[in-house]
Scaffold this active site. Structure first.
Site, short mmCIF file in Angstrom:
data_model
loop_
_atom_site.label_atom_id
_atom_site.label_comp_id
_atom_site.label_asym_id
_atom_site.label_seq_id
_atom_site.Cartn_x
_atom_site.Cartn_y
_atom_site.Cartn_z
N THR A 40 0.81 -1.22 0.00
CA THR A 40 0.00 0.00 0.00
C THR A 40 0.85 1.27 0.00
O THR A 40 0.32 2.37 -0.06
CB THR A 40 -0.94 0.01 1.22
OG1 THR A 40 -0.16 -0.21 2.41
CG2 THR A 40 -1.98 -1.10 1.11
N HIS A 45 7.02 -0.30 6.72
CA HIS A 45 7.23 0.55 7.89
C HIS A 45 7.43 -0.33 9.11
O HIS A 45 7.40 -1.57 9.03
CB HIS A 45 6.05 1.52 8.08
CG HIS A 45 4.71 0.86 8.16
ND1 HIS A 45 4.30 0.10 9.23
CD2 HIS A 45 3.67 0.84 7.28
CE1 HIS A 45 3.08 -0.35 9.03
NE2 HIS A 45 2.67 0.09 7.85
N HIS A 48 5.33 -3.39 10.03
CA HIS A 48 5.58 -4.67 9.36
C HIS A 48 6.74 -5.44 10.02
O HIS A 48 6.89 -6.64 9.81
CB HIS A 48 5.98 -4.44 7.89
CG HIS A 48 4.91 -3.83 7.03
ND1 HIS A 48 5.02 -2.57 6.48
CD2 HIS A 48 3.71 -4.31 6.63
CE1 HIS A 48 3.94 -2.31 5.76
NE2 HIS A 48 3.13 -3.34 5.84
N LYS A 82 -9.48 0.00 9.56
CA LYS A 82 -9.70 1.25 8.83
C LYS A 82 -11.12 1.76 9.07
O LYS A 82 -12.08 1.01 8.96
CB LYS A 82 -9.49 1.04 7.32
CG LYS A 82 -8.07 0.60 6.96
CD LYS A 82 -7.07 1.70 7.26
CE LYS A 82 -5.65 1.25 7.01
NZ LYS A 82 -4.67 2.29 7.40
N ARG A 86 -9.96 2.44 1.94
CA ARG A 86 -8.63 2.84 1.48
C ARG A 86 -8.72 3.54 0.13
O ARG A 86 -9.60 3.26 -0.67
CB ARG A 86 -7.73 1.60 1.33
CG ARG A 86 -7.29 0.96 2.63
CD ARG A 86 -6.41 -0.24 2.32
NE ARG A 86 -6.06 -0.99 3.51
CZ ARG A 86 -4.98 -0.77 4.25
NH1 ARG A 86 -4.16 0.19 3.91
NH2 ARG A 86 -4.72 -1.52 5.30
N GLN A 171 -7.96 -13.29 0.54
CA GLN A 171 -6.84 -13.72 1.38
C GLN A 171 -6.96 -15.20 1.71
O GLN A 171 -5.96 -15.92 1.77
CB GLN A 171 -6.76 -12.89 2.66
CG GLN A 171 -5.52 -13.26 3.51
CD GLN A 171 -5.27 -12.29 4.63
OE1 GLN A 171 -5.48 -11.08 4.50
NE2 GLN A 171 -4.81 -12.80 5.77
N ASP A 192 -4.32 -8.37 13.92
CA ASP A 192 -5.47 -7.81 13.23
C ASP A 192 -5.90 -8.65 12.03
O ASP A 192 -6.95 -8.41 11.43
CB ASP A 192 -5.19 -6.37 12.79
CG ASP A 192 -3.94 -6.25 11.93
OD1 ASP A 192 -3.19 -7.23 11.81
OD2 ASP A 192 -3.71 -5.16 11.37
N LYS A 227 -0.43 2.42 19.02
CA LYS A 227 0.47 1.89 18.00
C LYS A 227 1.80 2.63 18.00
O LYS A 227 1.83 3.86 18.06
CB LYS A 227 -0.17 2.00 16.61
CG LYS A 227 -1.01 0.80 16.22
CD LYS A 227 -1.37 0.85 14.75
CE LYS A 227 -2.17 -0.39 14.35
NZ LYS A 227 -2.50 -0.38 12.92
N LYS A 230 4.76 5.90 14.99
CA LYS A 230 4.26 7.18 14.48
C LYS A 230 5.16 8.30 14.97
O LYS A 230 5.45 8.39 16.17
CB LYS A 230 2.82 7.43 14.95
CG LYS A 230 1.80 6.46 14.35
CD LYS A 230 1.62 6.69 12.87
CE LYS A 230 0.55 5.79 12.29
NZ LYS A 230 0.42 5.93 10.83
N THR A 231 5.61 9.16 14.07
CA THR A 231 6.46 10.29 14.42
C THR A 231 5.79 11.58 13.96
O THR A 231 4.74 11.55 13.31
CB THR A 231 7.83 10.19 13.74
OG1 THR A 231 7.67 10.41 12.33
CG2 THR A 231 8.44 8.80 13.95
#
Length: 407
Positions: A40, A45, A48, A82, A86, A171, A192, A227, A230-231
């Site tokens: 995606t 990141h 993963h 989500k 998306r 999937q 998830d 989570k 995140k920055t």
């Protein structure tokens, strides 16, 4: 030690379909397993990275990974987690992202001598006959049951498209395809993905009367359940062009004390004896554990030389020095400072702030320093005389440093 025991001891395992059977299977034979990654974005990141590390532990224990890149499933998008649908991506963007993922994952998993396989589910999903797919696969899925899964329940109020509703079938079909082609018996993924994994296990049972297995891992969260990764600049990427090795190092160096032991266990290969010892440090001593964590994770993702550079630069800044190489740097033309540049424009050019209003807020709250000196004047002008050896260090808050160099 059994691969299952390794993952359990390090805190990876969250749920399993058949705990005893999975442990016995991993103990008695070389198991082919798979983990899927939907492309995606053009980089993996840190979210993963937990599953990448689990895959690596499994391979080190003698099992064979299948890295599944979701060139087909990315055309639909996973509704899991989500609140909105998306953004649809073009085939060209997905193809580009697939190639980026392949390059990155090859750094963490060995593909030599068939030790691992990399496949793209677009190879079998994109050319399916829709009616045949519904007749063979769709008939085995109960809509009533699917609507009880959390990934769908949380979207029902805001709206769930039929496009996304197909994701679980796709999937699940991946698992069936890999079972048929490679005798893949085990699917791994983030927690998830539990409902999607169950769909695949059930599909293999219905069509082949065989038992396959699923196992999920803890998501990378803080001790408060938020989570990680995140920055201020967004996600913490594994691509050095999107998140520099220095920024990557600094993220782990500055995590909360309560999260150090968990991250050492999940994101490094340090023996658990050392992890437990480092995780027990308290007070100022915990900084040693954070430095070890930052170095080890950066070494795995970016290589030892980049980890050394980032470590050296971070320590030099802490001591008030200045070491080049790893510190984020912006090169600007000397002529831009001949008549002075206001501090707000400089912060914008270095991308240290998302907006001029944020720059003003930081300055008025004493959040900006130039070479260690606080700047409180919103109209402060920076000129050539501020640069020592053509270099100027900007500090934002306590932990963010950025170098400006004249050229």
């Amino acid at each position: 030690m059994n691969a299952y025991d390794v993952l359990l001891e390090r805190g990876f395992i969250q749920q399993t379909t058949h705990e005893k059977e999975i442990k016995d299977l991993l103990n008695k034979e070389k198991v082919t397993f798979y983990i899927g990654f939907d492309p995606t974005a053009d980089s993996l990141h840190v979210g993963h990275f937990v599953t990448v590390m689990a895959m690596s532990h499994m391979q080190k224990a003698g099992h064979r990974p299948i890295v599944l890149i979701g060139g087909g499933t990315a055309m639909v998008g996973d509704p899991t987690g989500k609140s909105d649908m998306r953004k649809m991506m073009t085939k060209e963007i997905i193809a580009h992202n697939v190639s980026c993922f392949k390059g990155q994952l090859s750094k963490f998993i060995s593909f030599e001598n068939d030790a691992a396989i990399m496949v793209n589910n677009g190879d079998w999903l994109l050319n399916l006959n829709y009616v045949d797919f519904l007749r063979e696969i769709g008939v085995h899925f109960s809509v009533n049951r699917m609507l009880t899964f959390e990934c769908f329940k949380q979207r029902l109020e805001k709206g769930l498209s039929f496009l996304e509703f197909n994701y679980m079938l796709m999937q699940s079909y991946d698992f069936l395809e890999l079972y048929r082609k490679y005798n893949c018996k085990l699917q791994l993924g983030g927690n998830d993905q539990w409902s999607n994994i169950l769909g695949g296990v059930e599909l293999v049972r219905r069509l082949h009367g065989d038992t396959s297995f699923g196992m999920t891992f803890s998501l990378l969260t803080t001790s408060e359940g938020k989570k990680m990764g995140k920055t201020e600049k967004g996600a913490l990427w594994l691509d050095p062009e999107k998140t520099t090795p220095y920024d990557f190092y600094q993220y782990w160096r500055n995590i909360d004390d309560a999260d150090v032991k968990k991250c050492l266990a999940l994101l490094t290969f340090l023996p658990m004896e050392e992890v437990n010892k480092l995780g027990q440090l308290e007070g100022a001593e915990i900084n040693k554990a954070k430095e070890k964590l930052a170095f080890e994770v950066t070494k795995i993702v970016h290589g030892e030389s980049e980890a050394i550079k980032a470590d050296t630069a971070a320590k030099a800044l802490f001591l008030g020095g200045a070491v080049g190489g790893s510190i984020p740097t912006t090169n600007l033309d000397t002529s831009e400072f001949s008549e002075g540049m206001d501090i707000i424009t400089l912060l914008e050019k270095t991308k240290l702030v998302p907006s001029r209003s944020e720059a003003r807020r930081l300055i008025t709250q004493n959040g900006i320093k130039l070479d260690g000196q606080p700047i409180t004047d919103l109209n402060y002008q920076v000129n050539e005389t501020h640069f020592k050896d053509n270099s100027l260090m900007i500090q934002k808050g306590k932990k963010v440093f950025h170098r400006v160099c004249l050229q």
